[in-house]
Scaffold this motif. Sequence first.
Motif, PDB file in Angstrom:
ATOM      1  N   PHE A  56       0.834  -1.209   0.000  1.00 60.66           N
ATOM      2  CA  PHE A  56       0.000   0.000   0.000  1.00 60.66           C
ATOM      3  C   PHE A  56       0.871   1.263   0.000  1.00 60.66           C
ATOM      4  CE2 PHE A  56      -2.000   3.431   2.458  1.00 60.66           C
ATOM      5  CZ  PHE A  56      -3.094   3.694   1.636  1.00 60.66           C
ATOM      6  N   SER A  60       0.873   4.014  -2.928  1.00 58.88           N
ATOM      7  CA  SER A  60       0.463   5.373  -2.560  1.00 58.88           C
ATOM      8  C   SER A  60       1.527   6.393  -2.932  1.00 58.88           C
ATOM      9  CB  SER A  60       0.170   5.452  -1.059  1.00 58.88           C
ATOM     10  OG  SER A  60      -0.878   4.598  -0.699  1.00 58.88           O
ATOM     11  N   VAL A 107      -3.678   9.444   3.885  1.00 55.72           N
ATOM     12  CA  VAL A 107      -3.119   8.116   3.620  1.00 55.72           C
ATOM     13  C   VAL A 107      -2.783   7.369   4.906  1.00 55.72           C
ATOM     14  CG1 VAL A 107      -1.119   6.913   2.635  1.00 55.72           C
ATOM     15  CG2 VAL A 107      -2.243   8.716   1.333  1.00 55.72           C
ATOM     16  N   ILE A 110      -5.406   5.043   6.471  1.00 54.00           N
ATOM     17  CA  ILE A 110      -5.669   3.842   5.668  1.00 54.00           C
ATOM     18  C   ILE A 110      -4.582   2.801   5.920  1.00 54.00           C
ATOM     19  CG2 ILE A 110      -5.944   2.940   3.328  1.00 54.00           C
ATOM     20  CD1 ILE A 110      -6.928   5.694   2.479  1.00 54.00           C
ATOM     21  N   ALA A 111      -3.315   3.275   5.955  1.00 54.87           N
ATOM     22  CA  ALA A 111      -2.212   2.350   6.236  1.00 54.87           C
ATOM     23  C   ALA A 111      -2.346   1.762   7.639  1.00 54.87           C
ATOM     24  CB  ALA A 111      -0.878   3.075   6.084  1.00 54.87           C
ATOM     25  N   SER A 113      -5.096   1.364   9.307  1.00 56.86           N
ATOM     26  CA  SER A 113      -6.231   0.441   9.334  1.00 56.86           C
ATOM     27  C   SER A 113      -5.847  -0.913   8.747  1.00 56.86           C
ATOM     28  CB  SER A 113      -7.423   1.040   8.576  1.00 56.86           C
ATOM     29  OG  SER A 113      -7.188   1.031   7.171  1.00 56.86           O
ATOM     30  N   ILE A 114      -4.963  -0.904   7.723  1.00 58.86           N
ATOM     31  CA  ILE A 114      -4.464  -2.156   7.146  1.00 58.86           C
ATOM     32  C   ILE A 114      -3.629  -2.904   8.184  1.00 58.86           C
ATOM     33  CG2 ILE A 114      -2.930  -3.137   5.390  1.00 58.86           C
ATOM     34  CD1 ILE A 114      -3.775  -0.834   3.540  1.00 58.86           C
ATOM     35  N   PRO A 119     -11.366  -0.243  10.908  1.00 53.54           N
ATOM     36  CA  PRO A 119     -11.796   0.799   9.975  1.00 53.54           C
ATOM     37  C   PRO A 119     -10.906   2.038  10.107  1.00 53.54           C
ATOM     38  CG  PRO A 119     -13.670  -0.124  11.143  1.00 53.54           C
ATOM     39  CD  PRO A 119     -12.444  -0.655  11.820  1.00 53.54           C
ATOM     40  N   PRO A 120     -10.696   2.789   9.010  1.00 58.49           N
ATOM     41  CA  PRO A 120      -9.819   3.961   9.029  1.00 58.49           C
ATOM     42  C   PRO A 120     -10.236   5.035  10.029  1.00 58.49           C
ATOM     43  CG  PRO A 120     -10.286   3.308   6.771  1.00 58.49           C
ATOM     44  CD  PRO A 120     -11.179   2.490   7.645  1.00 58.49           C
TER      45      PRO A 120
END
Length: 365
Positions: A56, A60, A107, A110-111, A113-114, A119-120
């Motif tokens: 990711f 990105s 960004v 999101i990273a 959350s991964i 959830p973000p």
Amino acid sequence: MGFSPKTKRRLQRILPFGVIWCIIGLFVLFIQEAATSHKNLNPNVVITLTPKVFAFAMISVTLIGFIVGAVEIMWLGKLFNTKSFYKKIFYKLSFYTFFLVLAIIFVYPIAASIELGLPPLSEMVIYKLSNFLISLDFISTLVSIAVSLFASLFYSEISFHVGDAVLMNFFTGKYHKPIQEKRIFLFCDMKSSTTIAEQLGHIEYFKLLKAYYSDFTNAITNHSGSVYQYVGDEIIISWKYEEGIKNNNWINCFLAMKQDLHNKANWYKNKFGLEPTFKSGFHVGEVTTGEIGTLKKEIIFTGDVLNTTARIQGLCNSHNVDILISKKLIKELKPDHSFKVKSMGVSELKGKEEKMELFTVFRSS
């Protein structure tokens, strides 16, 4: 359906931004992982580099590089075009830094959350983002972004000044050893330039030349041409043979240049009190292409075709036409009912023993 030459050129200019950002991103991640022995020493701030997070992150960073490139090539570069080199870099760094801080804020969750499998906008992810924004790691990220920005903007400025194709050829070493290739050349010279220069004075004449050359840009890029040299009031345009004859690019480029200049006739008359026009010579032949120079390197063409093209262009006044073309090149003109070809007879070229039949071309309408 293929891209237009102009679109291809834009994509070729944008692509290096993504590559530069990707390479620097890989380098920064490598340094961080090596320094921490692949251990997350501050899990409340730093995102653990799992395979998914790594993928990711690289996607990105590369996409952000492409976005920066698109903004730079299609908008911001033109906005600061009149500024000095260092002012351009300063203004652009300021703008992009603000933009990229917003990108980080978008960004990072999101990273995270991964990494966390949440959830973000979950409470744990937001908590980690708030810690990150007040940490030294955030400052470190901004520094790496600044390096990526400076490198990509520096590349953009250098490629703008020396030409994208020339810079890429230097990097790839394509012409490190001389090679022979077939090329089409257009020598384009402003009419009555000496009289115009005396009439306007040095400063105004320079402004005229700058606008005059700028107005050729779309015609050249839209027809796959490349500028070889600016020599005073003369511009030399070149095509690789295959690109030049495709869709009659070489002659359509000339006609588009004439039309674009004519479309701005009133602007030139209001600004400088005159309408610039030009005369052109075309020829095709083999050249030797290679790097030359020690204090300043250039990629140059050598061969009789250049001298011959210059001589052909020099006969425009005596034939009272704007364009003269060698017989060798006119044979390559693909059938087109909108063109009318007229022979101007056999002419002697200065310094040449062999005479040459020359032609002129104009729109039948």
